[in-house]
Design a protein around this motif. Structure first.
Motif, PDB file in Angstrom:
ATOM      1  N   LEU A  32      -4.139   0.730   0.001  1.00  4.11           N
ATOM      2  CA  LEU A  32      -4.946   1.422  -0.770  1.00  4.11           C
ATOM      3  C   LEU A  32      -4.537   3.081  -0.520  1.00  4.11           C
ATOM      4  CD1 LEU A  32      -7.501   1.591  -2.670  1.00  4.11           C
ATOM      5  CD2 LEU A  32      -8.960   2.049  -0.459  1.00  4.11           C
ATOM      6  N   THR A  33      -4.412   3.478   0.395  1.00  4.17           N
ATOM      7  CA  THR A  33      -3.913   4.935   0.680  1.00  4.17           C
ATOM      8  C   THR A  33      -2.553   5.300  -0.296  1.00  4.17           C
ATOM      9  OG1 THR A  33      -5.238   4.693   2.708  1.00  4.17           O
ATOM     10  CG2 THR A  33      -3.760   6.613   2.178  1.00  4.17           C
ATOM     11  N   ASP A  34      -1.690   4.145  -0.084  1.00  5.69           N
ATOM     12  CA  ASP A  34      -0.452   4.292  -0.715  1.00  5.69           C
ATOM     13  C   ASP A  34      -0.744   4.445  -2.180  1.00  5.69           C
ATOM     14  OD1 ASP A  34       2.375   4.511  -1.061  1.00  5.69           O
ATOM     15  OD2 ASP A  34       2.590   2.208  -1.086  1.00  5.69           O
ATOM     16  N   VAL A  35      -1.423   3.464  -2.670  1.00  6.97           N
ATOM     17  CA  VAL A  35      -1.625   3.176  -4.036  1.00  6.97           C
ATOM     18  C   VAL A  35      -2.412   4.652  -4.663  1.00  6.97           C
ATOM     19  CG1 VAL A  35      -2.768   2.109  -5.843  1.00  6.97           C
ATOM     20  CG2 VAL A  35      -1.503   0.670  -4.317  1.00  6.97           C
ATOM     21  N   ILE A  36      -3.320   5.269  -4.150  1.00  7.43           N
ATOM     22  CA  ILE A  36      -3.970   6.427  -4.502  1.00  7.43           C
ATOM     23  C   ILE A  36      -3.327   7.829  -4.304  1.00  7.43           C
ATOM     24  CG2 ILE A  36      -6.175   5.127  -4.552  1.00  7.43           C
ATOM     25  CD1 ILE A  36      -6.810   6.875  -1.873  1.00  7.43           C
ATOM     26  N   GLY A  37      -2.072   7.490  -3.945  1.00  5.86           N
ATOM     27  CA  GLY A  37      -1.222   8.728  -3.978  1.00  5.86           C
ATOM     28  C   GLY A  37      -1.064   9.348  -2.435  1.00  5.86           C
ATOM     29  N   GLY A  38      -1.285   8.651  -1.159  1.00  7.17           N
ATOM     30  CA  GLY A  38      -0.969   8.788  -0.032  1.00  7.17           C
ATOM     31  C   GLY A  38       0.582   8.916   0.414  1.00  7.17           C
ATOM     32  N   PRO A  39       0.904   9.327   1.437  1.00  8.31           N
ATOM     33  CA  PRO A  39       2.377   9.434   1.828  1.00  8.31           C
ATOM     34  C   PRO A  39       3.082   7.995   1.585  1.00  8.31           C
ATOM     35  CG  PRO A  39       1.031  10.580   3.516  1.00  8.31           C
ATOM     36  CD  PRO A  39       0.347   9.809   2.569  1.00  8.31           C
ATOM     37  N   ALA A  40       4.122   7.956   1.037  1.00  6.24           N
ATOM     38  CA  ALA A  40       4.854   6.913   0.955  1.00  6.24           C
ATOM     39  C   ALA A  40       5.181   6.113   2.082  1.00  6.24           C
ATOM     40  CB  ALA A  40       6.395   7.164   0.127  1.00  6.24           C
ATOM     41  N   PHE A  41       5.278   6.610   3.214  1.00  8.47           N
ATOM     42  CA  PHE A  41       5.462   5.586   4.212  1.00  8.47           C
ATOM     43  C   PHE A  41       4.182   4.809   4.616  1.00  8.47           C
ATOM     44  CE2 PHE A  41       3.256   9.053   6.423  1.00  8.47           C
ATOM     45  CZ  PHE A  41       2.588   8.306   7.348  1.00  8.47           C
ATOM     46  N   LEU A  42       3.148   4.892   4.146  1.00  4.23           N
ATOM     47  CA  LEU A  42       1.918   4.009   4.426  1.00  4.23           C
ATOM     48  C   LEU A  42       2.266   2.657   3.733  1.00  4.23           C
ATOM     49  CD1 LEU A  42      -1.057   6.612   4.135  1.00  4.23           C
ATOM     50  CD2 LEU A  42       0.053   5.565   6.176  1.00  4.23           C
ATOM     51  N   GLY A  43       2.891   2.748   2.558  1.00  6.29           N
ATOM     52  CA  GLY A  43       3.169   1.376   1.866  1.00  6.29           C
ATOM     53  C   GLY A  43       3.815   0.316   2.785  1.00  6.29           C
ATOM     54  N   GLU A  44       4.922   1.111   3.607  1.00  4.88           N
ATOM     55  CA  GLU A  44       5.652   0.222   4.522  1.00  4.88           C
ATOM     56  C   GLU A  44       4.809  -0.025   5.741  1.00  4.88           C
ATOM     57  OE1 GLU A  44       9.834   0.209   6.435  1.00  4.88           O
ATOM     58  OE2 GLU A  44       9.674   1.571   4.998  1.00  4.88           O
ATOM     59  N   VAL A  45       4.000   0.860   6.206  1.00  2.00           N
ATOM     60  CA  VAL A  45       3.102   0.475   7.293  1.00  2.00           C
ATOM     61  C   VAL A  45       2.298  -0.552   6.974  1.00  2.00           C
ATOM     62  CG1 VAL A  45       1.327   1.387   8.838  1.00  2.00           C
ATOM     63  CG2 VAL A  45       3.426   2.842   8.426  1.00  2.00           C
TER      64      VAL A  45
END
Length: 172
Positions: A32-45
């Motif tokens: 969710l954080t990755d989708v709403i514009g957080g740092p890109a590494f959160l998607g991999e995490v």
């Protein structure tokens, strides 16, 4: 009813089930954080957290299958089977999301994958409710199985009643 897999008298599966659920929720939060514009590494995490959740879900499923052999053939068995199937559905939806993401270079989440994860978490919520029902049933059965004063270990200053099939003992 006694579980075959126990640690100090407590069944293992209810303890193990918290790991995949906690990791699935964490993966959803990272995505969710990755989708709403957080740092890109959160998607991999989020991806690797979901993978860890799938591994722990597999171990939990093994413990659940071992315990299923000892469940009596009544409504409790039906609830246990439904609980295991719901957990399998939750893990299956997260597995689908992980397989789709496995080919992307940064394994980031998308809105569609996040929707699948939210659906999986909703299904998992049903599993939590079924699991709570099972724990209540097993605890009710376990209270009748307690037949010694070993249950009083660590209890100081409280009144405890131990019910056995033949008598009632009161300890202080």
């Amino acid at each position: 009813m006694q579980s075959r897999l126990r640690v100090q008298g407590h069944p293992i599966q209810p303890m193990l089930v918290t790991f995949p659920y906690g990791l699935f929720v964490s993966a959803g939060i990272f995505d969710l954080t990755d989708v709403i514009g957080g740092p890109a590494f959160l998607g991999e995490v989020g991806y690797w957290t979901a993978v860890a959740a799938l591994v722990s879900a597999a171990l939990t499923a093994v413990a659940g299958m071992v315990d299923l052999w000892d469940v009596p053939g009544d409504r409790t068995r039906a609830t246990a089977i439904a609980f295991n199937l719901v957990n399998l559905a939750t893990a299956g939806l997260f597995l689908l999301a992980c397989l789709i993401r496995a080919d992307s270079p940064q394994r980031g989440a998308s809105v569609a994958l996040l929707a699948v994860e939210v659906l999986a978490l909703a299904v998992g919520g049903v599993g939590v409710r079924l699991g709570a029902r099972l724990v209540r049933r097993f605890d009710a059965g376990r209270a009748a199985e307690t037949t010694s004063l070993d249950a009083l270990d660590g209890v100081a200053g409280s009144t405890v009643e131990i019910v056995t099939p033949t008598r009632s003992l009161r300890g202080r």
